[in-house]
Design a protein around this motif. Structure first.
Motif, short mmCIF file in Angstrom:
data_model
loop_
_atom_site.label_atom_id
_atom_site.label_comp_id
_atom_site.label_asym_id
_atom_site.label_seq_id
_atom_site.Cartn_x
_atom_site.Cartn_y
_atom_site.Cartn_z
N GLY A 116 0.54 -1.99 0.28
CA GLY A 116 0.09 -0.04 -0.11
C GLY A 116 0.79 1.20 -0.46
O GLY A 116 0.27 2.04 -0.45
N LYS A 117 1.62 1.19 1.23
CA LYS A 117 2.72 2.80 1.06
C LYS A 117 3.57 3.18 0.17
O LYS A 117 3.24 4.00 -0.54
N GLN A 118 4.05 2.16 -0.58
CA GLN A 118 5.33 1.62 -1.94
C GLN A 118 4.04 2.13 -2.53
O GLN A 118 4.27 3.42 -4.01
N ILE A 119 2.89 1.45 -3.22
CA ILE A 119 1.74 2.66 -4.44
C ILE A 119 1.38 3.47 -4.23
O ILE A 119 1.41 4.92 -5.33
N VAL A 120 0.75 3.86 -3.16
CA VAL A 120 0.81 5.19 -2.80
C VAL A 120 1.82 6.50 -3.52
O VAL A 120 2.22 7.12 -3.91
N GLN A 121 3.06 6.21 -3.31
CA GLN A 121 4.16 7.25 -3.37
C GLN A 121 4.89 7.10 -4.92
O GLN A 121 4.48 7.48 -5.27
N MET A 122 4.32 5.74 -5.25
CA MET A 122 4.19 5.89 -6.85
C MET A 122 3.71 6.42 -7.84
O MET A 122 3.45 7.12 -8.91
N LEU A 123 2.30 6.74 -7.41
CA LEU A 123 1.74 7.32 -7.96
C LEU A 123 1.31 8.58 -7.99
O LEU A 123 1.14 9.66 -8.55
N PHE A 124 1.88 9.17 -6.59
CA PHE A 124 1.76 10.62 -6.57
C PHE A 124 2.74 11.18 -7.03
O PHE A 124 2.96 11.98 -7.99
N VAL A 125 4.21 10.37 -6.90
CA VAL A 125 5.32 11.09 -7.30
C VAL A 125 5.75 10.48 -9.06
O VAL A 125 5.96 12.07 -9.65
N ASN A 126 5.24 9.93 -9.51
CA ASN A 126 4.90 9.49 -10.62
C ASN A 126 3.88 9.84 -11.78
O ASN A 126 3.85 9.29 -13.01
N CYS A 127 2.70 10.42 -10.94
CA CYS A 127 1.78 10.42 -11.45
C CYS A 127 0.74 11.61 -11.36
O CYS A 127 0.61 12.52 -12.16
N ASP A 128 0.41 11.62 -9.96
CA ASP A 128 -0.29 12.80 -9.48
C ASP A 128 0.24 13.86 -9.04
O ASP A 128 -0.53 15.36 -9.56
N SER A 129 1.13 13.73 -9.18
CA SER A 129 2.17 15.21 -8.63
C SER A 129 1.93 16.21 -9.94
O SER A 129 1.62 17.24 -9.97
N SER A 130 1.59 15.55 -11.20
CA SER A 130 1.16 16.26 -12.13
C SER A 130 0.64 16.53 -12.91
O SER A 130 -0.38 17.64 -13.22
#
Length: 552
Positions: free
Chosen positions: A389-403
């Motif tokens: 869960g935590k790894q997926i959430v960080q991946m989602l923000f850094v590599n997708c949602d932040s942009s």
């Protein structure tokens, strides 16, 4: 003297600058706390009367703390001196208190001179580094960087000397040696100024980083040998008498004058300051990147950026809209998750082989169903650490949602809810592998130990694992969508997110310490997990479209 006065004037402004920033940061933090933010308006930043009053209180506290810190250092060193003296004389613990006398206190002052003035002074001057607060201050106010940095170096030594003057007077009365009120500050000032010049000379030789570390290591060995020899040869008492004698007072005065002139007129002052600034910038740039990558809240996502793989997946190509975007993201980081799965399976395989070896060597574990049931609460803690869960959430923000959160269509309710549903499903798929692995380990334990577990146990185990799978797949996404704590510069802006993270960790840890076991524990935890997920889904569908947005 005019330049020295300017140094103190700039230091006063620097202190007020840091004080104001600290108060503003405190008010900002309070306005981020859900229950308190409604009580504090933005006008608090312009409440100069309140800030002035708090500033006076904090200034008094800062000065008092600086003095108490010096006293505390001295007390610790005196305690160390008493301990070393007792150890060298082969005394016992009961002898320690009997050695607290003026003579021993004076020896503590000599050990303070060795450790604080010489040893700490050397490392402090040799590994010189300007702080990030200093860099921000002279940059924001367009000050001369070399002059400000040099001023801080002198002011820091002089302020510490003043506090050691107060400490020396206080300590001299206790040790029945009032002369320490002069000897401690003079020796501190002269010693630091001499090391100021000596370490600048070493610093400007342009040693490599490795060589500087070797110099630091060799200095440590030399210091230890010298201090050890003092106690081994019994010189401490004689050296203390010399250090605390009136004869050395004129020598310290002369040495202070000469060392101050040498430090003030150091020939390569400007080159040294410029080199210090350059190396400080380089150091902070490196440590900032390392800190972000090791940050528990966002570090895994940043590390995954360099592991992205562009590939073609026919299943992804047939999708559309938000589902296509999320499927593409998971597809490109599939190898990262597969790598974690391989490590996890390798770990479970090691446990399985260990159980098999125990069986083949006829080691009796003394297991029964009651003892095995007591292991079930610990699975909560295991799932906490193994969950994706935590790894997926960080991946989602850094590599997708932040942009993507900057685009209006991405913040629409339908897009957010579809994305959440897809991400929850994929997270549960990965966590299912953990559930199956744990379940098969218990089956292996059953087979290797003559089928000692009942099938009711496995039903209970499966219920608990499925409930935990839903919980750990849902929780991180739920908190992420509800609070969206990350900013565009990859920091966490939400105090509530940090509190929730630590509370959840504490809850997971306490499950490993729980005394209630058996079917009752499994039913209670499973119901709580499933109810939490059910209520959370309702909250997400109603609230997430309002809260899932970019943060400045």
């Amino acid at each position: 003297m005019k330049m020295l006065a300017n140094f103190f004037k700039e230091d006063c402004h620097f202190f007020n600058y840091n004080l104001t920033k600290m108060l503003n940061s405190f008010f900002y933090f309070l306005r981020r706390v859900p229950l308190i933010k409604r009580m504090i308006s933005e006008q608090v930043y312009a409440a100069y009367g309140l800030k002035s009053a708090l500033g006076v209180i904090l200034t008094i506290f800062s000065i008092s703390f600086s003095f108490l810190k010096k006293v505390l250092f001295l007390i610790v060193i005196v305690a160390l001196q008493i301990f070393l003296s007792t150890f060298v004389n082969k005394g016992t613990i009961s002898d320690i208190f009997s050695q607290i006398n003026p003579s021993m206190l004076q020896q503590g002052a000599f050990l303070w001179f060795v450790l604080v003035v010489i040893v700490y002074g050397f490392y402090n001057q040799f590994s010189v580094l300007i702080t990030q607060k200093m860099i921000k201050f002279y940059t924001e106010f367009s000050l001369s960087a070399p002059q400000f940095v040099l001023g801080q170096m002198f002011v820091s030594v002089l302020k510490s000397t003043f506090f050691y003057l107060l400490t020396g007077v206080f300590y001299g009365l206790l040790a029945n040696k009032p002369l320490l009120g002069l000897l401690m500050p003079l020796s501190y000032l002269a010693g630091n100024l001499l090391l100021f010049v000596f370490c600048r000379w070493l610093y400007m030789i342009n040693f490599s980083t490795v060589m500087r570390r070797w110099i630091g290591l060799m200095a440590t060995v030399i210091f230890l040998i010298i201090i050890g020899s003092f106690y081994y040869l019994g010189w401490v008492a004689s050296l203390t008498n010399l250090f605390t004698s009136w004869i050395l007072l004129p020598a310290w005065l002369i040495l202070t004058y000469l060392s101050f002139r040498a430090a003030w007129n150091y020939p390569k002052q400007h080159e040294f300051i410029q080199k210090t600034i350059r190396q400080s910038f380089s150091f902070y740039e490196t440590t900032t990147n390392d800190t972000q990558k090791n940050n528990q809240y966002i570090g895994q996502g940043l590390k995954m950026q360099s592991q992205l793989q562009v590939n073609t997946d026919e299943k992804v190509s047939n999708l559309k809209g938000s589902e296509y975007l999320n499927a593409l993201l998971f597809s490109r980081y599939r190898q990262v998750f597969n790598k974690k799965i391989r490590y996890m399976l390798a770990g479970f395989s090691v446990v399985a082989v260990f159980l098999l070896v125990l069986r083949l060597t006829n080691v009796d574990l003394g297991l029964d169903e009651a003892a095995t049931v007591r292991l079930l609460p610990f699975l909560f803690f295991v799932m906490y650490f193994l969950s994706f869960g935590k790894q997926i959430v960080q991946m989602l923000f850094v590599n997708c949602d932040s942009s993507m959160l900057y685009y209006p269509f991405y913040r629409e309710s339908d897009t957010i809810l579809k994305g959440f549903t897809y991400r929850l499903r994929r997270t549960f798929q990965y966590n299912s592998l953990i559930i199956l692995s744990i379940f098969f380990l218990f089956i292996l334990l059953q087979v290797l130990n003559d089928f000692y577990l009942s099938w009711q146990f496995f039903g209970t185990l499966l219920l608990l694992l499925v409930a935990l799978g839903f919980l750990f797949s849902f929780h991180e996404l739920f908190v992420y969508y509800l609070l969206q704590p990350f900013t565009s510069d990859m920091t966490v802006s939400s105090p509530a997110y940090k509190v929730v993270t630590w509370v959840f960790y504490y809850f997971a840890y306490m499950n490993s310490q729980v005394r209630v076991t058996g079917v009752l524990y499994v039913i209670v935890v499973s119901v709580i997990c499933l109810v939490y997920v059910a209520i959370g889904l309702v909250v997400i569908y109603r609230v997430a479209p309002k809260t899932f947005k970019t943060k400045d």
